[in-house]
Scaffold this motif. Structure first.
Motif, PDB file in Angstrom:
ATOM      1  N   ASN A 313       0.825  -1.223   0.000  1.00 24.34           N
ATOM      2  CA  ASN A 313       0.000   0.000   0.000  1.00 24.34           C
ATOM      3  C   ASN A 313       0.853   1.265   0.000  1.00 24.34           C
ATOM      4  O   ASN A 313       0.337   2.356  -0.208  1.00 24.34           O
ATOM      5  N   CYS A 314       2.129   1.108   0.260  1.00 24.89           N
ATOM      6  CA  CYS A 314       3.020   2.272   0.448  1.00 24.89           C
ATOM      7  C   CYS A 314       3.026   3.181  -0.781  1.00 24.89           C
ATOM      8  O   CYS A 314       3.104   2.705  -1.910  1.00 24.89           O
ATOM      9  N   ILE A 315       2.925   4.495  -0.544  1.00 32.60           N
ATOM     10  CA  ILE A 315       2.959   5.450  -1.655  1.00 32.60           C
ATOM     11  C   ILE A 315       4.288   6.220  -1.668  1.00 32.60           C
ATOM     12  O   ILE A 315       4.409   7.238  -2.340  1.00 32.60           O
ATOM     13  N   ARG A 316       5.273   5.724  -0.932  1.00 31.03           N
ATOM     14  CA  ARG A 316       6.643   6.263  -0.940  1.00 31.03           C
ATOM     15  C   ARG A 316       6.696   7.769  -0.648  1.00 31.03           C
ATOM     16  O   ARG A 316       7.320   8.526  -1.386  1.00 31.03           O
ATOM     17  N   CYS A 317       6.037   8.160   0.441  1.00 31.04           N
ATOM     18  CA  CYS A 317       6.040   9.588   0.777  1.00 31.04           C
ATOM     19  C   CYS A 317       7.207   9.947   1.693  1.00 31.04           C
ATOM     20  O   CYS A 317       7.582  11.105   1.801  1.00 31.04           O
ATOM     21  N   GLY A 318       7.753   8.966   2.396  1.00 34.34           N
ATOM     22  CA  GLY A 318       8.897   9.222   3.277  1.00 34.34           C
ATOM     23  C   GLY A 318       8.515   9.770   4.645  1.00 34.34           C
ATOM     24  O   GLY A 318       9.396  10.038   5.470  1.00 34.34           O
ATOM     25  N   ALA A 319       7.209   9.928   4.925  1.00 34.51           N
ATOM     26  CA  ALA A 319       6.810  10.527   6.209  1.00 34.51           C
ATOM     27  C   ALA A 319       7.266   9.672   7.390  1.00 34.51           C
ATOM     28  O   ALA A 319       7.597  10.194   8.457  1.00 34.51           O
ATOM     29  N   CYS A 320       7.296   8.352   7.196  1.00 35.82           N
ATOM     30  CA  CYS A 320       7.690   7.483   8.318  1.00 35.82           C
ATOM     31  C   CYS A 320       9.169   7.673   8.664  1.00 35.82           C
ATOM     32  O   CYS A 320       9.577   7.508   9.816  1.00 35.82           O
ATOM     33  N   LEU A 321       9.976   8.045   7.665  1.00 35.84           N
ATOM     34  CA  LEU A 321      11.399   8.286   7.931  1.00 35.84           C
ATOM     35  C   LEU A 321      11.561   9.552   8.774  1.00 35.84           C
ATOM     36  O   LEU A 321      12.364   9.597   9.711  1.00 35.84           O
ATOM     37  N   ALA A 374       2.272   8.370  11.385  1.00 35.80           N
ATOM     38  CA  ALA A 374       2.554   9.359  10.338  1.00 35.80           C
ATOM     39  C   ALA A 374       2.108   8.886   8.962  1.00 35.80           C
ATOM     40  O   ALA A 374       1.887   9.693   8.065  1.00 35.80           O
ATOM     41  N   CYS A 375       1.981   7.587   8.787  1.00 30.85           N
ATOM     42  CA  CYS A 375       1.735   7.035   7.448  1.00 30.85           C
ATOM     43  C   CYS A 375       0.375   7.472   6.902  1.00 30.85           C
ATOM     44  O   CYS A 375      -0.659   7.238   7.532  1.00 30.85           O
ATOM     45  N   PRO A 376       0.356   8.098   5.721  1.00 29.39           N
ATOM     46  CA  PRO A 376      -0.922   8.593   5.187  1.00 29.39           C
ATOM     47  C   PRO A 376      -1.872   7.482   4.769  1.00 29.39           C
ATOM     48  O   PRO A 376      -3.054   7.733   4.575  1.00 29.39           O
TER      49      PRO A 376
END
Ligand code: SF4
Length: 507
Positions: A313-321, A374-376
């Motif tokens: 499902n990941c949209i590679r936004c980087g918010a979790c980093l 944080a994950c959208p």
């Protein structure tokens, strides 16, 4: 493998190196802080962020649950738009397809926009080995290409470098001294890349989302370079992970709300390009030939796995980093793979199908859960990290002492008398090494912790002992309840029984 993407040593050893690099730590801290507060402000300003997160999650869950259907629909539509669609089960197949296209086109140079899949496949190295000049056109990617490194963040690949280090790299590239001024440095790269765009034979991009209903691909970016990559060269190759699909343009509205706000705190990126096939008669620009390579590379193995399917499902936004306390201290290269931070800690072992080689990566987490919050699209990353740790132990790769310790802990916790006895013995045993209510010994499991902190000693009295004492005192000293209060409480209890509430805390 890129020098910066090395599994040599353990995550702990690589993190040890990063922790001693003040430049890296300050640069990562500075930018992740900016991204994190930007995201907080953008989601607060949105007003209905939680509802949209849930919508995003539902769209991703639905798409991945029906991935075969939507992939087929996408491929049919893309082919009817004139796109050559290829499937690549793994890195070797994807590389082979790219090299065949490059050979057929007698390509001498490829200009690329940012693509994490191309990093995952190490496409640059394959092209360069074949003597094909490969130029990254995203500013951050260009910088790490000059440095001979891999990305250390999904969205900001050169996050680990400050402007002085960047000026040094670009000065070497330019053959003249460039000041550490971001506008001047960006201007230099823009001028240099313009010539490259005009001369490139192939443009290569990644893909943020692929729209099944029309066979289109969508790119989000801020620099405009992806638009140049997709319009100037005569041939375009798009590399996309097979999970990039969403059903419709309507769904893109939700993703276009979640992705930029989560990634950079923007309402929308400066450019959002939707590309539906190559140039048609009458079009002013665009590639004459377009290829889309759909990459599996370990993704399909997550399908049907109840613990890890949501990874797709990941949209590679980087918010979790940006919110991860571990990533913020050790940076991306410590993780050893293309993807870093909490998503990298789960995705890298999944894609590499080699849990043993990546055994220690799941330990690079405090399991605080900030990533999942944080994950959208609400991926439960911290749960997945626990599953990974469990699988490691089940496969016999656990730490022997840790396993023994856990078994002992289970024996103690199963019986209160045993636990009390162990606590009493522990208190006596610790006496020789306790100073100011702390233990500073740097041996065994205490070594890592006590290198930077002081482990607290066991309390003189356990909670249970304190509670028993407190209860005795309360019984001795509490005045009898007055009649009015007692009546009121009985009335409340009667009402609760009548409404079927059995007890517990209700708000
Ligand atoms: S796991 Fe969630 S927060 Fe992390 S990169 Fe993917 S979508 Fe973004």
């Amino acid at each position: 493998m890129n020098p910066a993407q090395s599994t040599q040593g353990t995550v702990k050893e690589r993190a040890g190196v990063a922790l001693n690099n003040d430049f890296l730590r300050n640069a990562v801290k500075f930018t992740t802080e900016r991204l994190r507060s930007g995201k907080q402000a953008a989601s607060a300003e949105h007003g209905n962020w939680e509802e949209w997160r849930e919508r995003g999650r539902q769209i991703r869950l639905h798409t991945i649950a029906h991935l075969d259907y939507y992939l087929n629909l996408f491929v049919e539509n893309a082919r009817s738009n004139g796109v050559h669609v290829h499937f690549a089960p793994d890195t070797a197949a994807a590389t082979d397809i790219v090299m065949t296209i490059a050979r057929n086109k007698q390509a001498e140079s490829v200009v690329k926009s940012k693509s994490m899949v191309s990093e995952e496949l190490h496409i640059n190295r394959a092209l360069e080995l074949a003597g094909i000049e490969t130029i990254e056109s995203d500013l951050g990617e260009y910088i790490i290409q000059l440095a001979g490194e891999g990305p250390s963040h999904i969205v900001i690949p050169a996050i680990h470098k400050n402007r002085y280090q960047i000026a040094e790299l670009l000065s070497e590239d330019a053959g003249e001294e460039l000041p550490p001024d971001t506008t001047i440095l960006a201007g230099y790269v823009r001028r240099k890349l313009r010539e490259k765009f005009l001369g490139a034979d192939i443009g290569m991009t990644g893909c943020n989302f692929a729209i099944a209903e029309t066979g289109s691909m969508v790119l989000f970016e801020n620099e405009g370079n992806a638009r140049m990559v997709t319009t100037l060269p005569k041939t375009q190759i798009t590399l996309m992970g097979m999970e990039r699909i969403i059903p419709s343009w309507e769904d893109l509205e939700v993703m276009a709300t979640l992705l930029p706000r989560s990634a950079t705190g923007q309402r929308l990126t400066m450019y959002m390009s939707g590309i539906t096939g190559p140039k048609r008669t009458g079009d002013g620009d665009g590639p004459e030939e377009m290829h889309i390579i759909i990459v599996d590379n370990g993704r399909s193995e997550q399908l049907g796995d109840p613990e890890f399917q949501e990874l797709l499902n990941c949209i590679r936004c980087g918010a979790c980093l940006n919110v991860c306390p571990v990533y913020r201290h050790i940076g991306g290269h410590s993780y050893g793979g293309t993807y870093s931070g909490p998503i990298g800690a789960v995705l890298t072992p999944a894609l590499n199908r080699n849990v043993a080689e990546w055994d220690d990566i799941a330990n690079a987490s405090s399991l605080c859960g900030a990533c999942s919050e944080a994950c959208p699209v609400k991926i439960p990353l911290h749960d997945m990290l626990v599953y990974l740790r469990r699988r490691k132990v089940e496969r016999g790769h656990g730490n022997r002492w840790e396993t023994l310790g856990m078994k002992g802990f289970a024996v103690l916790m199963a019986n209160s008398k045993r636990l009390n006895l162990a606590l009493k013995m522990g208190r006596i045993a610790q006496k020789p090494v306790v100073h100011n209510k702390g233990i500073t010994l740097k041996i065994g499991p205490l070594k890592g912790w006590n290198t930077y902190r002081v482990a607290p000693s066991m309390a003189d009295h356990s909670f249970r002992e304190n509670w028993q004492e407190l209860s005795k005192d309360t019984r001795r000293t509490a005045p009898p309840m007055n009649a009015e209060t007692r009546d009121r409480m009985e009335q409340i209890l009667r009402q609760r029984r009548a409404s079927g509430i059995q007890g517990g805390h209700h708000e």
